[in-house]
Design an enzyme around this catalytic site. Structure first.
Site, PDB file in Angstrom:
ATOM      1  N   CYS A  79       0.843  -1.192   0.000  1.00 54.01           N
ATOM      2  CA  CYS A  79       0.000   0.000   0.000  1.00 54.01           C
ATOM      3  C   CYS A  79       0.880   1.243   0.000  1.00 54.01           C
ATOM      4  CB  CYS A  79      -0.883  -0.028   1.255  1.00 54.01           C
ATOM      5  SG  CYS A  79      -2.027   1.355   1.349  1.00 54.01           S
ATOM      6  N   GLU A 122      -8.951  -1.079  -2.222  1.00 51.92           N
ATOM      7  CA  GLU A 122      -9.275   0.332  -2.469  1.00 51.92           C
ATOM      8  C   GLU A 122     -10.598   0.726  -1.816  1.00 51.92           C
ATOM      9  OE1 GLU A 122      -6.996   2.290  -3.454  1.00 51.92           O
ATOM     10  OE2 GLU A 122      -5.657   0.688  -4.099  1.00 51.92           O
ATOM     11  N   HIS A 125     -10.066   1.472   1.711  1.00 55.62           N
ATOM     12  CA  HIS A 125      -9.584   2.847   1.919  1.00 55.62           C
ATOM     13  C   HIS A 125     -10.751   3.828   1.991  1.00 55.62           C
ATOM     14  CE1 HIS A 125      -5.248   2.786   1.966  1.00 55.62           C
ATOM     15  NE2 HIS A 125      -5.196   2.028   0.877  1.00 55.62           N
TER      16      HIS A 125
END
Length: 165
Positions: A79, A122, A125
């Site tokens: 990441c 993602e 996130h």
């Protein structure tokens, strides 16, 4: 030419998209990794993911995992939030993703393997979850340089196995 204020939604969206693209490309050059970036990683409070894999690009607005298959796999996840660290996580091997594109059209994608892991990462996130929050098993952290001394890149992805309940 009429003046467009900075808070105009079209201008704001364009700035976010350019920032995502440019930040992803700069991070790829700097760290020699990366396939996608979530808007939250650049401080933009919107649910947008920019993906660039090989020569394909997607801008995904409001992406959502709507279904997962019965198998999971272990992944040594990396990441941009901590580029020198790999974290072993468990992810669904297959997933169904829905999103809206820049023209407002709804899409559904069937994902598997690395692409499934990427989009789950993602979307995490966007939900405020980092890979370190999903660490799996004993000794789930490794410095990238140490891991790379012992493993080859394809070893980052384990085989799919039935989900343990």
């Amino acid at each position: 030419m009429p003046h467009v204020p900075n808070d105009d939604p079209i201008t704001v969206k364009s700035r976010v998209l350019f920032a995502l693209r440019d930040t992803l490309r700069a991070a790829k050059r700097k760290y020699r990794m990366g396939r996608a970036l979530a808007a939250s990683q650049i401080g933009a409070p919107v649910r947008i993911v920019f993906v660039e894999v090989d020569k394909q690009r997607w801008t995904m607005i409001n992406p959502e995992i709507t279904d997962v298959g019965p198998d999971d796999f272990l992944v040594w996840d990396d990441c941009f939030s901590f580029p020198n660290l790999l974290v072993r996580v468990t992810r669904a091997y297959t997933a169904t993703l829905t999103y809206t594109d820049l023209k407002g059209k709804q899409h559904t994608m069937q994902l598997d393997g690395p692409m499934s892991e990427l989009l789950q990462h993602e979307i995490d996130h966007l939900d405020g979850i980092l890979a370190v929050d999903r660490a799996s098993g004993l000794d789930p952290f490794a410095f990238r340089t140490e891991w790379e001394k012992l493993h080859r890149d394809p070893e980052r992805y384990g085989p799919p196995k039935p989900r343990e309940i």
